[in-house]
Design a protein around this motif. Structure first.
Motif, PDB file in Angstrom:
ATOM      1  N   VAL A 148      38.455  40.516  29.180  1.00 14.03           N
ATOM      2  CA  VAL A 148      38.862  38.877  28.440  1.00 14.03           C
ATOM      3  C   VAL A 148      38.255  38.832  26.942  1.00 14.03           C
ATOM      4  O   VAL A 148      36.712  38.931  27.299  1.00 14.03           O
ATOM      5  N   PRO A 149      38.555  37.587  26.860  1.00 16.42           N
ATOM      6  CA  PRO A 149      37.737  37.099  25.554  1.00 16.42           C
ATOM      7  C   PRO A 149      36.397  36.071  26.581  1.00 16.42           C
ATOM      8  O   PRO A 149      36.641  35.389  27.372  1.00 16.42           O
ATOM      9  N   GLY A 150      35.278  35.870  25.742  1.00 17.83           N
ATOM     10  CA  GLY A 150      34.297  35.353  26.979  1.00 17.83           C
ATOM     11  C   GLY A 150      34.494  34.179  27.757  1.00 17.83           C
ATOM     12  O   GLY A 150      34.223  33.711  28.839  1.00 17.83           O
ATOM     13  N   GLU A 151      35.913  32.831  26.720  1.00 15.77           N
ATOM     14  CA  GLU A 151      35.727  32.089  27.377  1.00 15.77           C
ATOM     15  C   GLU A 151      36.627  32.201  27.991  1.00 15.77           C
ATOM     16  O   GLU A 151      36.959  30.662  28.600  1.00 15.77           O
ATOM     17  N   PRO A 211      35.625  32.985  33.024  1.00 13.42           N
ATOM     18  CA  PRO A 211      35.849  32.141  34.255  1.00 13.42           C
ATOM     19  C   PRO A 211      36.558  31.980  34.736  1.00 13.42           C
ATOM     20  O   PRO A 211      36.643  31.913  35.995  1.00 13.42           O
ATOM     21  N   GLY A 212      37.484  31.405  34.068  1.00 15.38           N
ATOM     22  CA  GLY A 212      38.743  31.238  34.502  1.00 15.38           C
ATOM     23  C   GLY A 212      39.284  32.374  35.424  1.00 15.38           C
ATOM     24  O   GLY A 212      40.442  32.240  36.154  1.00 15.38           O
ATOM     25  N   ALA A 213      39.283  33.296  34.087  1.00 16.92           N
ATOM     26  CA  ALA A 213      40.301  34.479  34.787  1.00 16.92           C
ATOM     27  C   ALA A 213      39.450  34.705  36.830  1.00 16.92           C
ATOM     28  O   ALA A 213      40.562  34.968  37.271  1.00 16.92           O
ATOM     29  N   ALA A 214      37.932  34.793  36.786  1.00 12.64           N
ATOM     30  CA  ALA A 214      37.464  35.076  37.815  1.00 12.64           C
ATOM     31  C   ALA A 214      37.941  34.056  38.587  1.00 12.64           C
ATOM     32  O   ALA A 214      38.037  34.139  39.822  1.00 12.64           O
ATOM     33  N   ARG A 237      46.743  46.141  41.102  1.00  8.17           N
ATOM     34  CA  ARG A 237      46.544  47.033  39.688  1.00  8.17           C
ATOM     35  C   ARG A 237      48.042  45.330  38.122  1.00  8.17           C
ATOM     36  O   ARG A 237      47.672  45.209  37.851  1.00  8.17           O
ATOM     37  N   SER A 238      49.222  45.349  38.799  1.00  8.75           N
ATOM     38  CA  SER A 238      49.882  44.820  38.187  1.00  8.75           C
ATOM     39  C   SER A 238      49.336  43.461  38.249  1.00  8.75           C
ATOM     40  O   SER A 238      49.964  42.518  36.999  1.00  8.75           O
ATOM     41  N   ARG A 239      49.117  42.590  39.146  1.00  7.79           N
ATOM     42  CA  ARG A 239      49.443  41.365  39.540  1.00  7.79           C
ATOM     43  C   ARG A 239      47.491  41.244  38.395  1.00  7.79           C
ATOM     44  O   ARG A 239      47.770  39.967  37.116  1.00  7.79           O
ATOM     45  N   MET A 240      46.739  41.999  38.500  1.00  6.89           N
ATOM     46  CA  MET A 240      45.615  41.685  37.261  1.00  6.89           C
ATOM     47  C   MET A 240      45.539  42.554  36.037  1.00  6.89           C
ATOM     48  O   MET A 240      44.958  41.209  35.269  1.00  6.89           O
ATOM     49  N   ALA A 241      46.674  43.491  35.715  1.00  3.04           N
ATOM     50  CA  ALA A 241      47.704  43.305  34.267  1.00  3.04           C
ATOM     51  C   ALA A 241      47.549  41.744  33.399  1.00  3.04           C
ATOM     52  O   ALA A 241      47.650  41.582  32.376  1.00  3.04           O
ATOM     53  N   SER A 242      48.544  41.428  34.606  1.00  7.01           N
ATOM     54  CA  SER A 242      49.190  40.093  34.033  1.00  7.01           C
ATOM     55  C   SER A 242      48.313  39.030  33.931  1.00  7.01           C
ATOM     56  O   SER A 242      48.154  38.197  33.393  1.00  7.01           O
ATOM     57  N   ARG A 280      47.097  36.887  30.690  1.00  7.42           N
ATOM     58  CA  ARG A 280      47.587  35.488  30.370  1.00  7.42           C
ATOM     59  C   ARG A 280      46.463  34.463  30.600  1.00  7.42           C
ATOM     60  O   ARG A 280      45.718  34.029  29.388  1.00  7.42           O
ATOM     61  N   ALA A 281      45.092  35.906  30.216  1.00  2.00           N
ATOM     62  CA  ALA A 281      43.497  35.376  29.576  1.00  2.00           C
ATOM     63  C   ALA A 281      43.584  35.453  28.166  1.00  2.00           C
ATOM     64  O   ALA A 281      42.554  35.332  27.683  1.00  2.00           O
ATOM     65  N   GLY A 282      44.391  36.282  27.293  1.00  3.20           N
ATOM     66  CA  GLY A 282      44.216  36.633  26.388  1.00  3.20           C
ATOM     67  C   GLY A 282      43.204  38.608  26.593  1.00  3.20           C
ATOM     68  O   GLY A 282      43.042  39.042  25.478  1.00  3.20           O
ATOM     69  N   GLY A 283      43.857  39.051  27.353  1.00  4.60           N
ATOM     70  CA  GLY A 283      42.619  40.476  27.387  1.00  4.60           C
ATOM     71  C   GLY A 283      43.736  41.899  28.331  1.00  4.60           C
ATOM     72  O   GLY A 283      44.789  41.175  27.843  1.00  4.60           O
ATOM     73  N   ARG A 284      43.296  42.826  28.641  1.00  9.17           N
ATOM     74  CA  ARG A 284      43.668  43.516  28.906  1.00  9.17           C
ATOM     75  C   ARG A 284      43.079  44.089  30.779  1.00  9.17           C
ATOM     76  O   ARG A 284      41.434  44.070  30.845  1.00  9.17           O
ATOM     77  N   SER A 285      43.507  44.337  31.530  1.00  6.86           N
ATOM     78  CA  SER A 285      42.707  44.997  32.600  1.00  6.86           C
ATOM     79  C   SER A 285      42.546  46.212  31.524  1.00  6.86           C
ATOM     80  O   SER A 285      43.589  47.720  30.943  1.00  6.86           O
ATOM     81  N   VAL A 286      41.455  47.094  32.289  1.00  6.15           N
ATOM     82  CA  VAL A 286      40.761  48.098  31.672  1.00  6.15           C
ATOM     83  C   VAL A 286      40.584  49.801  32.515  1.00  6.15           C
ATOM     84  O   VAL A 286      39.901  50.408  32.340  1.00  6.15           O
ATOM     85  N   GLY A 287      40.655  48.965  34.237  1.00  9.99           N
ATOM     86  CA  GLY A 287      40.566  50.208  35.189  1.00  9.99           C
ATOM     87  C   GLY A 287      40.153  49.625  35.942  1.00  9.99           C
ATOM     88  O   GLY A 287      40.092  48.554  36.639  1.00  9.99           O
ATOM     89  N   TRP A 288      40.695  50.283  37.241  1.00 19.74           N
ATOM     90  CA  TRP A 288      40.153  50.282  39.096  1.00 19.74           C
ATOM     91  C   TRP A 288      39.458  50.911  39.381  1.00 19.74           C
ATOM     92  O   TRP A 288      39.522  52.721  38.924  1.00 19.74           O
ATOM     93  N   ALA A 289      39.032  50.848  40.688  1.00 22.31           N
ATOM     94  CA  ALA A 289      38.225  51.838  41.614  1.00 22.31           C
ATOM     95  C   ALA A 289      38.923  51.124  42.934  1.00 22.31           C
ATOM     96  O   ALA A 289      38.711  50.348  42.890  1.00 22.31           O
ATOM     97  N   VAL A 290      38.465  52.310  44.076  1.00 23.98           N
ATOM     98  CA  VAL A 290      38.156  51.757  45.573  1.00 23.98           C
ATOM     99  C   VAL A 290      36.865  52.538  45.887  1.00 23.98           C
ATOM    100  O   VAL A 290      36.408  53.837  45.283  1.00 23.98           O
TER     101      VAL A 290
END
Length: 153
Positions: free
Chosen positions: A76-79, A82-85, A129-134, A138-148
């Motif tokens: 996500v963009p740096g700014e 914090p909002g995404a987290a 994964r779908s929720r995180m991609a969304s 919304r934060a102007g970025g994208r999901s780039v991976g997941w892990a267990v």
């Protein structure tokens, strides 16, 4: 902090405690990991958003549903980080450190790793994964991976 934020956090904490208790019921001798456990190991990892969760989990031999740490990596963009987290924290996710092997952030983006303990199976991983991609979108970025991640043994 607004009172409705406090109520939301309390509800989220209660849901997480109930979920961990349910995960322990399956095998009381098995310790359910914590997001902050120093000895967590990556047991499944996927950086391809096209590959089905079920295929990745099957290839890794992760067939049964069990409690583990599900970790998502967002660019996500740096700014917006914090909002995404903060948004993810309302659903029980914690921001965690980056791991060896995580991809580099695309230009103009920062990586944030978000993880929580939950039952892990193909359905729940796909939903998250779908929720995180969304959330990333919304934060102007994208999901780039997941892990267990799970405890050794």
């Amino acid at each position: 902090m607004r009172s409705d934020d406090t109520d939301s956090e309390a509800k989220s904490d209660g849901r997480i405690r109930r979920m961990v208790a349910r995960l322990r019921r399956g095998d009381p001798s098995r310790r359910v990991p914590d997001v902050d456990d120093a000895d967590l190991e990556v047991v499944v990892r996927c950086d391809d958003d096209v590959t089905a969760s079920s295929a990745v989990l099957d290839r890794a031999g992760f067939g049964e549903s069990r409690g583990a740490v599900l970790r998502h990596l967002l660019a996500v963009p740096g700014e917006a980080a914090p909002g995404a987290a903060s948004s993810a924290a309302r659903e029980g996710y914690q921001e965690t450190t980056l791991l060896d092997g995580d991809p580099d952030a695309p230009d103009g983006m920062v990586l944030i790793a978000l993880a929580r303990v939950q039952a892990v199976d193909a359905r729940t991983v796909s939903q998250e994964r779908s929720r995180m991609a969304s959330r990333a979108s919304r934060a102007g970025g994208r999901s780039v991976g997941w892990a267990v991640l799970d405890l050794p043994g």
